[in-house]
Design a protein around this motif. Structure first.
Motif, PDB file in Angstrom:
ATOM      1  N   ARG A  36      83.147 -39.072 110.983  1.00 30.21           N
ATOM      2  CA  ARG A  36      81.951 -38.277 110.777  1.00 30.21           C
ATOM      3  C   ARG A  36      81.618 -38.292 109.291  1.00 30.21           C
ATOM      4  NH1 ARG A  36      86.507 -37.458 112.024  1.00 30.21           N
ATOM      5  NH2 ARG A  36      86.213 -36.177 113.876  1.00 30.21           N
ATOM      6  N   ARG A  37      80.413 -37.847 108.917  1.00 37.81           N
ATOM      7  CA  ARG A  37      79.989 -37.832 107.517  1.00 37.81           C
ATOM      8  C   ARG A  37      80.135 -36.431 106.932  1.00 37.81           C
ATOM      9  NH1 ARG A  37      77.394 -42.726 106.121  1.00 37.81           N
ATOM     10  NH2 ARG A  37      77.851 -44.170 107.837  1.00 37.81           N
ATOM     11  N   ILE A  38      80.498 -36.400 105.645  1.00 34.45           N
ATOM     12  CA  ILE A  38      80.637 -35.148 104.915  1.00 34.45           C
ATOM     13  C   ILE A  38      79.634 -35.165 103.764  1.00 34.45           C
ATOM     14  CG2 ILE A  38      82.194 -33.610 103.674  1.00 34.45           C
ATOM     15  CD1 ILE A  38      83.162 -34.146 106.491  1.00 34.45           C
ATOM     16  N   SER A  39      78.706 -34.209 103.760  1.00 37.90           N
ATOM     17  CA  SER A  39      77.663 -34.202 102.739  1.00 37.90           C
ATOM     18  C   SER A  39      78.078 -33.415 101.495  1.00 37.90           C
ATOM     19  CB  SER A  39      76.373 -33.599 103.295  1.00 37.90           C
ATOM     20  OG  SER A  39      75.347 -33.643 102.325  1.00 37.90           O
ATOM     21  N   LYS A  40      77.758 -33.974 100.341  1.00 33.95           N
ATOM     22  CA  LYS A  40      77.968 -33.295  99.066  1.00 33.95           C
ATOM     23  C   LYS A  40      76.697 -32.608  98.577  1.00 33.95           C
ATOM     24  CE  LYS A  40      82.239 -34.650  98.687  1.00 33.95           C
ATOM     25  NZ  LYS A  40      83.337 -33.674  98.876  1.00 33.95           N
ATOM     26  N   ILE A  41      75.587 -32.864  99.267  1.00 35.22           N
ATOM     27  CA  ILE A  41      74.319 -32.203  98.935  1.00 35.22           C
ATOM     28  C   ILE A  41      73.969 -31.250 100.071  1.00 35.22           C
ATOM     29  CG2 ILE A  41      73.504 -34.061  97.475  1.00 35.22           C
ATOM     30  CD1 ILE A  41      71.748 -35.029  99.788  1.00 35.22           C
ATOM     31  N   ASP A  42      73.138 -30.247  99.769  1.00 30.50           N
ATOM     32  CA  ASP A  42      72.865 -29.204 100.758  1.00 30.50           C
ATOM     33  C   ASP A  42      71.754 -29.625 101.730  1.00 30.50           C
ATOM     34  OD1 ASP A  42      73.402 -26.851 102.021  1.00 30.50           O
ATOM     35  OD2 ASP A  42      72.756 -25.542 100.390  1.00 30.50           O
ATOM     36  N   VAL A  43      71.533 -28.772 102.736  1.00 28.48           N
ATOM     37  CA  VAL A  43      70.651 -29.126 103.848  1.00 28.48           C
ATOM     38  C   VAL A  43      69.212 -29.394 103.427  1.00 28.48           C
ATOM     39  CG1 VAL A  43      72.012 -28.046 105.667  1.00 28.48           C
ATOM     40  CG2 VAL A  43      70.377 -26.656 104.369  1.00 28.48           C
ATOM     41  N   ASP A  44      68.725 -28.701 102.396  1.00 26.60           N
ATOM     42  CA  ASP A  44      67.347 -28.933 101.968  1.00 26.60           C
ATOM     43  C   ASP A  44      67.181 -30.316 101.356  1.00 26.60           C
ATOM     44  OD1 ASP A  44      69.018 -27.996  99.920  1.00 26.60           O
ATOM     45  OD2 ASP A  44      67.375 -27.126  98.770  1.00 26.60           O
ATOM     46  N   GLU A  45      68.150 -30.733 100.551  1.00 25.21           N
ATOM     47  CA  GLU A  45      68.073 -32.064  99.944  1.00 25.21           C
ATOM     48  C   GLU A  45      68.300 -33.154 100.982  1.00 25.21           C
ATOM     49  OE1 GLU A  45      69.828 -34.463  96.036  1.00 25.21           O
ATOM     50  OE2 GLU A  45      70.326 -32.352  96.351  1.00 25.21           O
ATOM     51  N   MET A  46      69.242 -32.920 101.900  1.00 23.40           N
ATOM     52  CA  MET A  46      69.449 -33.867 102.992  1.00 23.40           C
ATOM     53  C   MET A  46      68.166 -34.032 103.805  1.00 23.40           C
ATOM     54  SD  MET A  46      73.117 -32.439 104.370  1.00 23.40           S
ATOM     55  CE  MET A  46      73.002 -33.296 105.936  1.00 23.40           C
ATOM     56  N   GLY A  47      67.551 -32.899 104.157  1.00 25.13           N
ATOM     57  CA  GLY A  47      66.322 -32.932 104.934  1.00 25.13           C
ATOM     58  C   GLY A  47      65.192 -33.622 104.208  1.00 25.13           C
ATOM     59  N   ARG A  55      74.556 -29.286 108.110  1.00 31.93           N
ATOM     60  CA  ARG A  55      75.779 -29.550 107.372  1.00 31.93           C
ATOM     61  C   ARG A  55      76.913 -28.807 108.071  1.00 31.93           C
ATOM     62  NH1 ARG A  55      76.382 -28.133 100.941  1.00 31.93           N
ATOM     63  NH2 ARG A  55      78.215 -29.434 100.495  1.00 31.93           N
ATOM     64  N   GLY A  56      77.174 -29.231 109.304  1.00 31.47           N
ATOM     65  CA  GLY A  56      78.106 -28.517 110.153  1.00 31.47           C
ATOM     66  C   GLY A  56      79.523 -28.444 109.616  1.00 31.47           C
ATOM     67  N   THR A  57      79.906 -29.417 108.784  1.00 29.18           N
ATOM     68  CA  THR A  57      81.281 -29.417 108.285  1.00 29.18           C
ATOM     69  C   THR A  57      81.551 -28.236 107.353  1.00 29.18           C
ATOM     70  OG1 THR A  57      80.722 -30.887 106.425  1.00 29.18           O
ATOM     71  CG2 THR A  57      81.449 -31.933 108.482  1.00 29.18           C
ATOM     72  N   ARG A  58      80.501 -27.619 106.827  1.00 35.91           N
ATOM     73  CA  ARG A  58      80.681 -26.435 105.968  1.00 35.91           C
ATOM     74  C   ARG A  58      81.201 -25.251 106.771  1.00 35.91           C
ATOM     75  NH1 ARG A  58      80.797 -25.310 100.725  1.00 35.91           N
ATOM     76  NH2 ARG A  58      79.107 -23.790 100.668  1.00 35.91           N
ATOM     77  N   GLY A  59      80.941 -25.241 108.059  1.00 36.88           N
ATOM     78  CA  GLY A  59      81.322 -24.095 108.882  1.00 36.88           C
ATOM     79  C   GLY A  59      82.472 -24.368 109.830  1.00 36.88           C
ATOM     80  N   ARG A  60      83.196 -25.455 109.606  1.00 38.85           N
ATOM     81  CA  ARG A  60      84.314 -25.765 110.506  1.00 38.85           C
ATOM     82  C   ARG A  60      85.441 -24.739 110.374  1.00 38.85           C
ATOM     83  NH1 ARG A  60      85.525 -32.117 109.436  1.00 38.85           N
ATOM     84  NH2 ARG A  60      85.769 -31.311 107.312  1.00 38.85           N
ATOM     85  N   ASN A  61      85.969 -24.345 111.515  1.00 40.05           N
ATOM     86  CA  ASN A  61      87.148 -23.490 111.534  1.00 40.05           C
ATOM     87  C   ASN A  61      88.345 -24.392 111.818  1.00 40.05           C
ATOM     88  OD1 ASN A  61      89.213 -21.674 111.963  1.00 40.05           O
ATOM     89  ND2 ASN A  61      88.038 -20.325 113.320  1.00 40.05           N
ATOM     90  N   ASP A  71      77.823 -34.191 109.401  1.00 39.57           N
ATOM     91  CA  ASP A  71      76.612 -33.850 108.640  1.00 39.57           C
ATOM     92  C   ASP A  71      75.572 -34.969 108.723  1.00 39.57           C
ATOM     93  OD1 ASP A  71      78.122 -31.656 107.882  1.00 39.57           O
ATOM     94  OD2 ASP A  71      78.649 -32.490 105.918  1.00 39.57           O
ATOM     95  N   ALA A  72      74.312 -34.598 108.855  1.00 37.44           N
ATOM     96  CA  ALA A  72      73.221 -35.578 108.884  1.00 37.44           C
ATOM     97  C   ALA A  72      71.889 -34.849 108.866  1.00 37.44           C
ATOM     98  CB  ALA A  72      73.312 -36.472 110.113  1.00 37.44           C
ATOM     99  N   ALA A  73      70.839 -35.615 108.627  1.00 40.72           N
ATOM    100  CA  ALA A  73      69.473 -35.093 108.701  1.00 40.72           C
ATOM    101  C   ALA A  73      68.565 -36.168 109.273  1.00 40.72           C
ATOM    102  CB  ALA A  73      68.977 -34.660 107.327  1.00 40.72           C
ATOM    103  N   ALA A  74      67.513 -35.732 109.954  1.00 38.97           N
ATOM    104  CA  ALA A  74      66.519 -36.659 110.494  1.00 38.97           C
ATOM    105  C   ALA A  74      65.164 -35.980 110.498  1.00 38.97           C
ATOM    106  CB  ALA A  74      66.908 -37.106 111.906  1.00 38.97           C
ATOM    107  N   ALA A  75      64.113 -36.786 110.467  1.00 39.05           N
ATOM    108  CA  ALA A  75      62.760 -36.226 110.393  1.00 39.05           C
ATOM    109  C   ALA A  75      61.767 -37.139 111.095  1.00 39.05           C
ATOM    110  CB  ALA A  75      62.339 -36.047 108.930  1.00 39.05           C
ATOM    111  N   ILE A  76      60.717 -36.538 111.632  1.00 36.75           N
ATOM    112  CA  ILE A  76      59.616 -37.312 112.215  1.00 36.75           C
ATOM    113  C   ILE A  76      58.287 -36.726 111.732  1.00 36.75           C
ATOM    114  CG2 ILE A  76      60.933 -37.948 114.275  1.00 36.75           C
ATOM    115  CD1 ILE A  76      59.211 -35.899 115.827  1.00 36.75           C
TER     116      ILE A  76
END
Length: 316
Positions: A36-47, A130-136, A148-153
């Motif tokens: 899986r992917r781990i993002s170093k940038i937050d959801v707004d920048e990913m989006g 950025r689901g990996t931020r909330g992993r238990n 982690d990922a983002a997509a747009a249309i």
């Protein structure tokens, strides 16, 4: 326009196994996920990165931005505001459609209604999680799922000579199963200032086997109802694009849903469960691989916390 963003950092199941005290084989056998992917940038920048790719061929800016993500950047203001800022835009109405993992499907329906009613003409939908931020990490199975990922249309009204059309959508919510998928903290229920709020209240919690037991029957019924109401045969669906909940869930669309494996988009082994971004990410990757053409029938379906089940059929 269709675009996506996958963070460059890859975390393999072998690497994750050391964090959750389970073997690589244990993770893969239960989730079907190799990495899986781990993002170093937050959801707004990913989006924003995904949105830039979607807007790349557009000659004009959107007149509405819908954030269709599972987890916000912060409680307020809305995440769509931060996405617009990262895009360098201003003055465009922006808000969120929140239906956890089903946010994209519901935003797609909402956008279709706005366009049909001539309220907006060019709508940008962004799903970024950025689901990996909330992993238990004390819940190995749920922790193994998230990526982690983002997509747009970008949506516009189809022309008279264009076969594209939003055909149908469906949704059902079963609130008795609400406790099966939770992040209890962050709101009024488990407020950060409450003495009884724990660190784990702010992390993702899920009972996967129990959800699967309920959802498999409900999803099978929804598929049958959707196809019957629209007089569509399974073989007429070019691609079924499901929420990438787990490897077992995605394979169930072939095993129990009676679709061929070639019809079902399956990307989870290399991306993990990317929450709300999983469906548009699968769409974007299938588009990049030229797996569908104009006029093809695409069928989106999945489950989300709630427990909710939703679907949509479009003619691309």
């Amino acid at each position: 326009g269709i675009g996506y963003y996958l963070p460059p950092e890859v975390q393999t199941s072998k690497q994750l196994s050391k964090l959750i005290n389970k073997s690589e084989e244990w993770i893969i056998s239960r989730t079907g996920i190799l990495e899986r992917r781990i993002s170093k940038i937050d959801v707004d920048e990913m989006g924003a990165e995904a949105a830039k790719n979607a807007l790349n061929s557009a000659s004009r800016e959107p007149d509405l931005i819908l954030n269709a993500s599972g987890v916000p950047k912060q409680t307020i203001p809305d995440t769509s505001v931060f996405i617009q800022k990262k895009l360098g835009l201003s003055g465009i109405p922006s808000f969120s459609i929140h239906a956890t993992c089903l946010s994209f499907i519901i935003a797609l329906k909402t956008a279709a209604c706005f366009i049909e009613q001539n309220v907006y003409k060019r709508i940008l939908i962004v799903s970024s999680d950025r689901g990996t931020r909330g992993r238990n990490l004390n819940q190995p199975e749920s922790a193994s799922l998230l990526g982690d990922a983002a997509a747009a249309i970008l949506l516009e009204k189809s022309t008279e000579n264009d076969p594209s059309k939003f055909l149908y959508s469906n949704m059902k919510t079963i609130p008795n199963a609400a406790s099966l998928t939770e992040v209890r903290g962050g709101g009024t229920n488990k407020h950060p200032q409450d003495n009884d709020t724990t660190d784990e209240d702010n992390l993702f919690s899920m009972n996967g086997p129990q959800i699967y037991k309920i959802a498999r029957l409900e999803v099978s019924k929804m598929i049958s109802d959707d196809l019957k109401k629209n007089n569509i045969k399974r073989k007429e669906i070019k691609l079924l694009i499901p929420h990438q909940a787990s490897g077992m869930v995605v394979k169930a669309y072939s095993k129990y849903g009676k679709f061929s494996e070639n019809q079902v988009i399956n990307i989870i082994s290399n991306t993990g469960n990317c929450v709300s971004a999983s469906i548009p990410l699968a769409l974007a990757m299938a588009h990049e691989n030229r797996q569908f053409d104009r006029g093809d029938l695409l069928y989106f379906i999945g489950t989300g916390a709630g427990l909710s089940i939703a679907s949509a059929i479009i003619k691309y």
